[in-house]
Design a protein around this motif. Structure first.
Motif, PDB file in Angstrom:
ATOM      1  N   TRP A  55       0.762  -1.154   0.064  1.00 45.36           N
ATOM      2  CA  TRP A  55      -0.026  -0.049   0.004  1.00 45.36           C
ATOM      3  C   TRP A  55       0.813   1.194   0.170  1.00 45.36           C
ATOM      4  O   TRP A  55       0.458   2.357   0.024  1.00 45.36           O
ATOM      5  CB  TRP A  55      -1.033   0.040   1.162  1.00 45.36           C
ATOM      6  CG  TRP A  55      -0.190  -0.146   2.695  1.00 45.36           C
ATOM      7  CD1 TRP A  55      -0.131  -1.372   3.139  1.00 45.36           C
ATOM      8  CD2 TRP A  55       0.566   0.844   3.406  1.00 45.36           C
ATOM      9  NE1 TRP A  55       0.774  -1.153   4.496  1.00 45.36           N
ATOM     10  CE2 TRP A  55       0.967  -0.023   4.628  1.00 45.36           C
ATOM     11  CE3 TRP A  55       0.686   2.224   3.231  1.00 45.36           C
ATOM     12  CZ2 TRP A  55       1.744   0.616   5.458  1.00 45.36           C
ATOM     13  CZ3 TRP A  55       1.258   2.750   4.177  1.00 45.36           C
ATOM     14  CH2 TRP A  55       1.836   2.194   5.256  1.00 45.36           C
ATOM     15  N   VAL A  56       2.330   1.087  -0.134  1.00 46.90           N
ATOM     16  CA  VAL A  56       3.171   2.312   0.069  1.00 46.90           C
ATOM     17  C   VAL A  56       2.941   3.268  -1.140  1.00 46.90           C
ATOM     18  O   VAL A  56       2.980   4.401  -1.102  1.00 46.90           O
ATOM     19  CB  VAL A  56       4.516   1.893   0.306  1.00 46.90           C
ATOM     20  CG1 VAL A  56       5.329   3.061   0.305  1.00 46.90           C
ATOM     21  CG2 VAL A  56       4.602   1.286   1.784  1.00 46.90           C
ATOM     22  N   GLU A  57       2.870   2.370  -2.433  1.00 41.88           N
ATOM     23  CA  GLU A  57       2.961   3.032  -3.666  1.00 41.88           C
ATOM     24  C   GLU A  57       1.752   3.932  -3.887  1.00 41.88           C
ATOM     25  O   GLU A  57       1.882   5.094  -4.527  1.00 41.88           O
ATOM     26  CB  GLU A  57       3.249   2.133  -4.833  1.00 41.88           C
ATOM     27  CG  GLU A  57       4.516   1.389  -4.988  1.00 41.88           C
ATOM     28  CD  GLU A  57       4.810   0.572  -5.972  1.00 41.88           C
ATOM     29  OE1 GLU A  57       3.720   0.282  -6.733  1.00 41.88           O
ATOM     30  OE2 GLU A  57       6.041   0.034  -6.131  1.00 41.88           O
ATOM     31  N   PRO A  58       0.562   3.366  -3.768  1.00 40.95           N
ATOM     32  CA  PRO A  58      -0.630   4.234  -3.716  1.00 40.95           C
ATOM     33  C   PRO A  58      -0.570   5.433  -2.697  1.00 40.95           C
ATOM     34  O   PRO A  58      -0.829   6.729  -3.115  1.00 40.95           O
ATOM     35  CB  PRO A  58      -2.020   3.414  -3.249  1.00 40.95           C
ATOM     36  CG  PRO A  58      -1.228   2.056  -3.579  1.00 40.95           C
ATOM     37  CD  PRO A  58       0.261   1.928  -3.531  1.00 40.95           C
ATOM     38  N   VAL A  59      -0.083   5.174  -1.736  1.00 39.63           N
ATOM     39  CA  VAL A  59       0.038   6.345  -0.811  1.00 39.63           C
ATOM     40  C   VAL A  59       1.244   7.457  -1.207  1.00 39.63           C
ATOM     41  O   VAL A  59       0.930   8.633  -1.163  1.00 39.63           O
ATOM     42  CB  VAL A  59       0.704   6.016   0.532  1.00 39.63           C
ATOM     43  CG1 VAL A  59       1.171   7.120   1.490  1.00 39.63           C
ATOM     44  CG2 VAL A  59      -0.393   5.115   1.334  1.00 39.63           C
ATOM     45  N   GLN A  60       2.259   7.209  -2.001  1.00 39.54           N
ATOM     46  CA  GLN A  60       3.046   7.840  -2.583  1.00 39.54           C
ATOM     47  C   GLN A  60       2.542   9.077  -3.637  1.00 39.54           C
ATOM     48  O   GLN A  60       2.672   9.958  -3.729  1.00 39.54           O
ATOM     49  CB  GLN A  60       4.185   7.473  -3.159  1.00 39.54           C
ATOM     50  CG  GLN A  60       5.264   6.687  -2.143  1.00 39.54           C
ATOM     51  CD  GLN A  60       6.419   5.913  -2.726  1.00 39.54           C
ATOM     52  OE1 GLN A  60       6.197   5.285  -3.647  1.00 39.54           O
ATOM     53  NE2 GLN A  60       7.474   5.969  -1.838  1.00 39.54           N
ATOM     54  N   LEU A  61       1.568   8.157  -4.406  1.00 39.19           N
ATOM     55  CA  LEU A  61       0.810   8.899  -5.465  1.00 39.19           C
ATOM     56  C   LEU A  61      -0.247   9.820  -4.938  1.00 39.19           C
ATOM     57  O   LEU A  61      -0.312  10.997  -5.256  1.00 39.19           O
ATOM     58  CB  LEU A  61       0.051   7.903  -6.424  1.00 39.19           C
ATOM     59  CG  LEU A  61      -0.778   8.460  -7.367  1.00 39.19           C
ATOM     60  CD1 LEU A  61       0.060   9.221  -8.728  1.00 39.19           C
ATOM     61  CD2 LEU A  61      -1.614   7.356  -8.125  1.00 39.19           C
ATOM     62  N   THR A  62      -0.645   9.307  -3.742  1.00 38.40           N
ATOM     63  CA  THR A  62      -1.652  10.580  -3.072  1.00 38.40           C
ATOM     64  C   THR A  62      -1.010  11.509  -2.508  1.00 38.40           C
ATOM     65  O   THR A  62      -1.462  12.768  -2.547  1.00 38.40           O
ATOM     66  CB  THR A  62      -2.288   9.632  -1.844  1.00 38.40           C
ATOM     67  OG1 THR A  62      -3.005   8.493  -2.175  1.00 38.40           O
ATOM     68  CG2 THR A  62      -3.316  10.643  -1.060  1.00 38.40           C
ATOM     69  N   PHE A  63       0.191  11.384  -2.114  1.00 32.23           N
ATOM     70  CA  PHE A  63       0.954  12.590  -1.785  1.00 32.23           C
ATOM     71  C   PHE A  63       1.105  13.532  -3.007  1.00 32.23           C
ATOM     72  O   PHE A  63       1.222  14.917  -2.903  1.00 32.23           O
ATOM     73  CB  PHE A  63       2.566  12.341  -1.421  1.00 32.23           C
ATOM     74  CG  PHE A  63       2.484  11.431   0.006  1.00 32.23           C
ATOM     75  CD1 PHE A  63       1.347  11.804   0.867  1.00 32.23           C
ATOM     76  CD2 PHE A  63       3.468  10.505   0.620  1.00 32.23           C
ATOM     77  CE1 PHE A  63       1.498  11.143   2.111  1.00 32.23           C
ATOM     78  CE2 PHE A  63       3.527  10.077   1.652  1.00 32.23           C
ATOM     79  CZ  PHE A  63       2.376  10.299   2.663  1.00 32.23           C
ATOM     80  N   MET A  64       1.453  12.989  -4.150  1.00 31.51           N
ATOM     81  CA  MET A  64       1.698  13.982  -5.316  1.00 31.51           C
ATOM     82  C   MET A  64       0.371  14.570  -5.765  1.00 31.51           C
ATOM     83  O   MET A  64       0.462  15.844  -6.017  1.00 31.51           O
ATOM     84  CB  MET A  64       2.098  13.255  -6.411  1.00 31.51           C
ATOM     85  CG  MET A  64       3.507  12.475  -6.427  1.00 31.51           C
ATOM     86  SD  MET A  64       4.874  13.392  -6.209  1.00 31.51           S
ATOM     87  CE  MET A  64       5.224  13.284  -4.343  1.00 31.51           C
ATOM     88  N   VAL A  65      -0.829  13.887  -5.425  1.00 26.69           N
ATOM     89  CA  VAL A  65      -2.011  14.393  -5.825  1.00 26.69           C
ATOM     90  C   VAL A  65      -2.323  15.606  -4.753  1.00 26.69           C
ATOM     91  O   VAL A  65      -2.965  16.842  -5.005  1.00 26.69           O
ATOM     92  CB  VAL A  65      -3.138  13.391  -5.693  1.00 26.69           C
ATOM     93  CG1 VAL A  65      -4.733  14.129  -5.856  1.00 26.69           C
ATOM     94  CG2 VAL A  65      -3.108  12.323  -6.933  1.00 26.69           C
ATOM     95  N   VAL A  66      -1.939  15.467  -3.409  1.00 32.60           N
ATOM     96  CA  VAL A  66      -2.357  16.477  -2.372  1.00 32.60           C
ATOM     97  C   VAL A  66      -1.496  17.707  -2.586  1.00 32.60           C
ATOM     98  O   VAL A  66      -1.869  18.791  -2.554  1.00 32.60           O
ATOM     99  CB  VAL A  66      -1.904  15.835  -1.137  1.00 32.60           C
ATOM    100  CG1 VAL A  66      -1.803  16.668   0.040  1.00 32.60           C
ATOM    101  CG2 VAL A  66      -2.948  14.646  -0.608  1.00 32.60           C
ATOM    102  N   GLY A  67      -0.309  17.496  -3.045  1.00 35.14           N
ATOM    103  CA  GLY A  67       0.583  18.523  -3.476  1.00 35.14           C
ATOM    104  C   GLY A  67      -0.014  19.456  -4.575  1.00 35.14           C
ATOM    105  O   GLY A  67       0.009  20.724  -4.419  1.00 35.14           O
TER     106      GLY A  67
END
Length: 246
Positions: A55-67
């Motif tokens: 589940w780490v890779e989806p979380v990393q993608l979420t950080f980019m979307v949040v940014g």
């Protein structure tokens, strides 16, 4: 030239601009450090504890979307601030519909900013816990003798059920990989992420104050326009009176 420059300066919403700079810097540092920190955490669990976390890779993608989302929100609030500052406010919110639309937009952005403040507070609390765990691991690396294993069986709730006890220990063969390559660097990343999250929270609070002030300015603009109309009518009546009356 100097007058035009002064006019432009009076149209700049400095408070909202400062909040936007704080938000952009905080979100940029947060996304970069969290991406690096989660990558190191993923490698740590994979190389040291023999655990694969999916589940780490989806979380990393979420950080980019949040940014990207926070950057867009900051620019939109800055645009609203520009419309509510100086002579621009007098031109944009001259009509009744314009003033109603401006107040509604400020109210919507205040609601969004308030909800985002709560979400970032939760993120800030989670980062404090993660940073504390990495700090404890770093203290163990510094204080546990080199000939002994670092035992994490007391933190068995962090491991999946059925994980062997030997996989919860960090012994001499993996000591350098665990301490030097992962814990040391990841702790710095999460400390920076925690500080940047706090900076984002400050910028959101600053946004709330600016939006509330802009809402009040637009509301007062309606009273100002009414006062101008009354003054205009009074001057018109005075101009129609015969001069010999005075």
């Amino acid at each position: 030239m100097g007058r035009k420059c002064r006019d432009c300066m009076t149209r700049v919403p400095y408070a909202t601009l400062i909040a936007t700079l704080m938000c952009c810097v905080g979100v940029g540092v947060f996304c970069g450090t969290m991406y690096r920190g989660t990558t190191l955490t993923l490698r740590l669990f994979d190389d040291v504890f023999k655990l694969r976390i999916k589940w780490v890779e989806p979380v990393q993608l979420t950080f980019m979307v949040v940014g990207a989302g926070m950057g867009g929100l900051g620019l939109m609030i800055l645009f609203v601030g520009c419309l509510s500052t100086g002579d621009t406010r007098n031109k944009v919110y001259r009509t009744w519909r314009g003033r109603v639309g401006g107040r509604i937009s400020c109210a919507i952005f205040m609601g969004i900013t308030y909800l985002l403040s709560l979400a970032w507070l939760l993120m800030f609390a989670a980062l404090i816990i993660v940073t504390l765990l990495y700090t404890l691991a770093w203290f163990q690396c510094m204080n546990v003798p080199q000939n002994e294993c670092i035992d994490y069986n007391q933190f068995s709730f962090m491991f999946p059920a059925g994980t062997p006890e030997e996989d919860k220990r960090v012994c001499s063969g993996e000591r350098k990989l665990f301490c030097k390559d992962y814990v040391n660097h990841a702790e710095i990343m999460f400390i920076l992420a925690t500080v940047s999250a706090f900076l984002v929270i400050l910028s959101l609070v600053h946004y709330l104050m600016c939006l509330a002030a802009n809402y009040a300015h637009i509301k007062d603009q309606e009273k100002f326009m009414d006062l101008q109309e009354i003054q205009f009518l009074h001057e018109s009546e005075m101009s129609t009176l015969p001069k010999d009356r005075f």
